[in-house]
Motif scaffolding. Structure first.
Motif, short mmCIF file in Angstrom:
data_model
loop_
_atom_site.label_atom_id
_atom_site.label_comp_id
_atom_site.label_asym_id
_atom_site.label_seq_id
_atom_site.Cartn_x
_atom_site.Cartn_y
_atom_site.Cartn_z
N ASN A 166 0.82 -1.20 0.00
CA ASN A 166 0.00 0.00 0.00
C ASN A 166 0.86 1.25 0.00
OD1 ASN A 166 -2.78 -0.83 0.03
ND2 ASN A 166 -2.30 -1.79 1.99
N GLU A 167 0.33 2.27 -0.68
CA GLU A 167 1.13 3.49 -0.78
C GLU A 167 1.31 4.20 0.55
OE1 GLU A 167 -0.33 5.92 -3.98
OE2 GLU A 167 1.11 5.06 -5.38
N TYR A 168 0.42 3.93 1.52
CA TYR A 168 0.61 4.63 2.79
C TYR A 168 1.88 4.18 3.50
CZ TYR A 168 -2.13 0.68 4.71
OH TYR A 168 -2.62 -0.54 5.03
N ILE A 169 2.36 3.00 3.17
CA ILE A 169 3.63 2.56 3.74
C ILE A 169 4.78 3.33 3.08
CG2 ILE A 169 5.17 0.59 4.11
CD1 ILE A 169 2.56 0.46 5.69
N ASN A 171 4.46 6.12 1.68
CA ASN A 171 4.26 7.49 2.11
C ASN A 171 4.89 7.72 3.48
OD1 ASN A 171 3.25 10.12 1.86
ND2 ASN A 171 1.51 9.59 3.15
N PHE B 99 1.84 11.06 -3.81
CA PHE B 99 1.71 9.88 -4.66
C PHE B 99 0.48 9.93 -5.55
CE2 PHE B 99 4.38 8.69 -1.17
CZ PHE B 99 5.38 7.99 -1.81
N GLN B 100 0.47 8.95 -6.44
CA GLN B 100 -0.56 8.91 -7.47
C GLN B 100 -1.93 8.56 -6.91
OE1 GLN B 100 0.53 6.11 -10.44
NE2 GLN B 100 -1.31 6.41 -11.64
N GLU B 101 -1.93 7.60 -5.99
CA GLU B 101 -3.19 6.99 -5.61
C GLU B 101 -3.66 7.51 -4.26
OE1 GLU B 101 -6.19 5.48 -6.43
OE2 GLU B 101 -4.80 4.66 -7.91
N THR B 104 -5.07 4.96 -1.52
CA THR B 104 -4.30 4.06 -0.67
C THR B 104 -3.12 4.75 0.01
OG1 THR B 104 -2.96 3.40 -2.55
CG2 THR B 104 -4.85 2.03 -2.03
N ALA B 105 -2.98 6.05 -0.21
CA ALA B 105 -1.80 6.72 0.33
C ALA B 105 -1.98 7.15 1.78
CB ALA B 105 -1.42 7.91 -0.54
#
Lengths: 276, 331
Positions: A166-169, A171, B99-101, B104-105
């Motif tokens: 997941n992008e939150y990681i 991030n 980020f792009q998304e 989920t960011a």
């Protein structure tokens, strides 16, 4: 959380499981109050009597009250269940987080060891460990804990692998959060759903394994009132005193059944795919 | 004046047990203070990898083979040689990333307040109350109307545009020198896209932040950037001001890209497309130009020798043999 409790109550099956589990827990906590006699008190004039108003579930070959022993047996079962699953869950979570987060060599190392444990059937592995450590209540809990570790490790590892993408990681990394903090604050909480479900399901497994080990004489040792021990003792008198076997068996079946119902219901509730 | 971020001859390699190959080759970029710099390219051209390399967030099987990534704030730092700890201080403090998304960011388990404050916790010594006030002020400045309420919300309660605004707030709250935006508007509605781009422009102008905008959308570049690098197959093929690149593209790939934009009122039947596909890294030619196989102007030399970046005009480079008068057979 309130929302969550409401959902469990709405789900009839889960509610039955929850009530059953709560009853067993209450039984264990208030055993000294509920049980009419001490579990090892021998009524020598009343050996192997059938159920009566004096002895609700009858008595065994030493004249001990089976009802009292079943009630105290709940204590043993829950104690073994909670501590054994606690051991398995703790190490499983630890290894799973490490393997899943760092991958590479740590992952290979941890998972190959887990694979070795996985190669043995649960009960056989538990038997071997108890045989090495010596039969006792503590060692039973340790053995079951070890047997359950690989299941937790594998589950947590795969959950971590999903969460990590997941992008939150990324991030969190991009904001300057350290690896340890990322694992503790962002990865671990996000793998809790499958973890909790596995704990409830493992509880029933642990209780069953304890009963099995005790039945084989390698778990809890007599005269401690474990359901497995009671089954073992009732073996020889099955034909003349069937109540000696019937009540502990029923206790085991109902407990396992309720834990499984609760586990299934939790799985449905916590599965993100089924969330509306 | 020296540039804020400079990529000097940066190459990124991929290694696995069985094979290893070069993915990004000799990238040179210079981003000045307050500059809005765009990197444009197709999927797989290596634009995102370049931005991750700047943040030192490449996955384990990727590494910076050679070159230096230099960040000049108060002092000069070579980012790819920094220790893990020192790099963590740079992230979020000097360089922030969007980020792009937006879906989920943000971590679904924490409130917006927690996630914004998390950034401050690592980089600022402030009391809880100050952090909360600063977060609310930041949310207000990214155009969120009821910031106190949003602070207690969880990510799933917000729309995509709102989340991207929160992301921008998180990124800019430490007033970084450089903001890397990796396709910040790709996942958003077209109407929201323009709003978000405007917002980023306004805020970065206000704080004097430089932007590194990674996108495949030439429209975004045209709207927001001062300079642009066109990437193809892990290389920068053309680099100049946005005006130069759009008005006077030099590299055949850039020309192809610009030709494939359909404009309103254009009634021709067919949309132009560059023939072929972007090669995958294991298909990159050892010799010659990586675009040669798809280039309508390719000649012998394009397949045998790699073109250098030719200086075309005062402020434009293009990596193509066509600019070499000796080599070009058409001249």
């Amino acid at each position: 959380m309130r929302d969550f409790t409401r959902k469990i109550i709405e789900d009839k099956v889960g509610l039955v499981g929850l009530i059953g589990v709560l009853l067993v827990v209450l039984l264990a906590i208030f055993a000294p109050i509920i049980a009419p006699y001490a579990p090892d008190k021998m009524h020598t004039l009343h050996t192997m009597e059938g159920p009566s108003s004096q002895f609700l579930f009858g008595t065994d070959e030493f004249g001990r009250d089976i009802f009292s022993r079943v009630v105290y047996g709940a204590q043993v079962s829950l104690q073994v269940g909670l501590i054994a699953v606690g051991i398995g869950a703790f190490f499983g979570l630890l290894f799973g987080l490490l393997a899943g987060f760092f991958q590479g060599k740590i992952d290979q190392f941890i998972m190959r060891i887990m694979d070795i444990f996985f190669a043995f059937p649960d009960i056989l592995l538990a038997l071997t460990i108890v045989a090495v450590l010596g039969p006792s209540l503590t060692n039973t809990m340790i053995a079951i804990g070890i047997v359950f570790t690989p299941v937790f490790t594998r589950l947590i590892r795969s959950a971590v692998l999903t969460v990590k993408e997941n992008e939150y990681i990324t991030n969190a990394e991009a904001v300057g959060v350290s690896n340890t903090k990322i694992i503790v604050k962002h990865i671990a909480p996000n793998v809790m759903a499958p973890f909790i479900v596995q704990i409830t399901l493992a509880l029933s497994g642990a209780i069953l394994t304890e009963a099995g080990l005790s039945f084989l004489g390698l778990g809890v040792q007599p005269p401690d009132p474990s359901w497995g021990v009671m089954l073992n003792e009732s073996r020889s008198y099955m034909e003349i005193a069937p109540w000696m076997m019937a009540f502990p068996v029923t206790a085991i079946i109902i407990t396992i059944f309720c834990f499984n119902l609760l586990g299934d219901s939790l799985r449905d509730l916590l599965d993100p795919k089924l969330k509306q | 004046m020296e540039s804020l971020l400079e990529l000097k001859d940066v190459s990124i390699d991929f290694q696995s047990k069985r094979k290893s190959f070069n993915i990004i080759k000799n990238i040179n970029l210079k981003i000045d203070r307050k500059m809005k710099y765009g990197i444009v390219g197709e999927s797989g051209s290596g634009k995102s990898l370049t931005s991750l390399a700047v943040m030192n967030l490449l996955s384990d099987n990727l590494s910076i083979g050679q070159g230096e990534i230099i960040l000049r704030t108060e002092e000069e730092k070579v980012l790819n040689h920094l220790s893990k700890k020192a790099m963590r201080d740079v992230r979020g403090e000097d360089i922030a990333m969007i980020f792009q998304e937006p879906m989920t960011a943000l971590d679904p388990l924490y409130t917006i307040e927690y996630q914004i404050i998390e950034v401050l916790k690592y980089h600022r010594k402030m009391s809880k109350k100050e952090m909360r006030e600063k977060a609310i002020a930041m949310l207000t400045s990214v155009g969120i109307s009821r910031p106190e309420k949003i602070m207690d919300d969880y990510p799933h309660q917000l729309s995509g545009g709102m989340r991207q605004r929160v992301m921008i707030a998180m990124a800019l709250i430490t007033e970084p020198k450089l903001l890397i935006a990796d396709e910040p508007t790709t996942a958003l509605d077209v109407t929201i896209q323009a709003q978000i781009l405007d917002l980023m422009n306004d805020l970065t102008e206000e704080h004097g932040t430089s932007i590194l905008m990674i996108t495949h959308d030439l429209g975004v570049i045209l709207e927001t950037c001062d300079r642009v690098a066109v990437m193809y197959a892990g290389q920068v093929v053309e680099e100049s001001t946005v005006k130069n690149v759009f008005d006077n593209p030099q590299h055949p790939y850039t020309q192809g890209l610009l030709k494939s934009i359909k404009t309103l009122g254009d009634r021709s039947e067919k949309l132009y497309s560059i023939p072929g596909n972007v090669p995958t890294p294991d298909e990159y030619q050892e010799l010659g130009c990586r675009f040669a196989t798809r280039c309508p102007f390719a000649f012998d030399k394009c397949f045998s020798e790699e073109p250098p970046a030719f200086q075309v005009g005062a402020d434009q480079t293009s990596k193509c043999w066509l600019h070499d008068e000796e080599a070009n057979p058409n001249e």
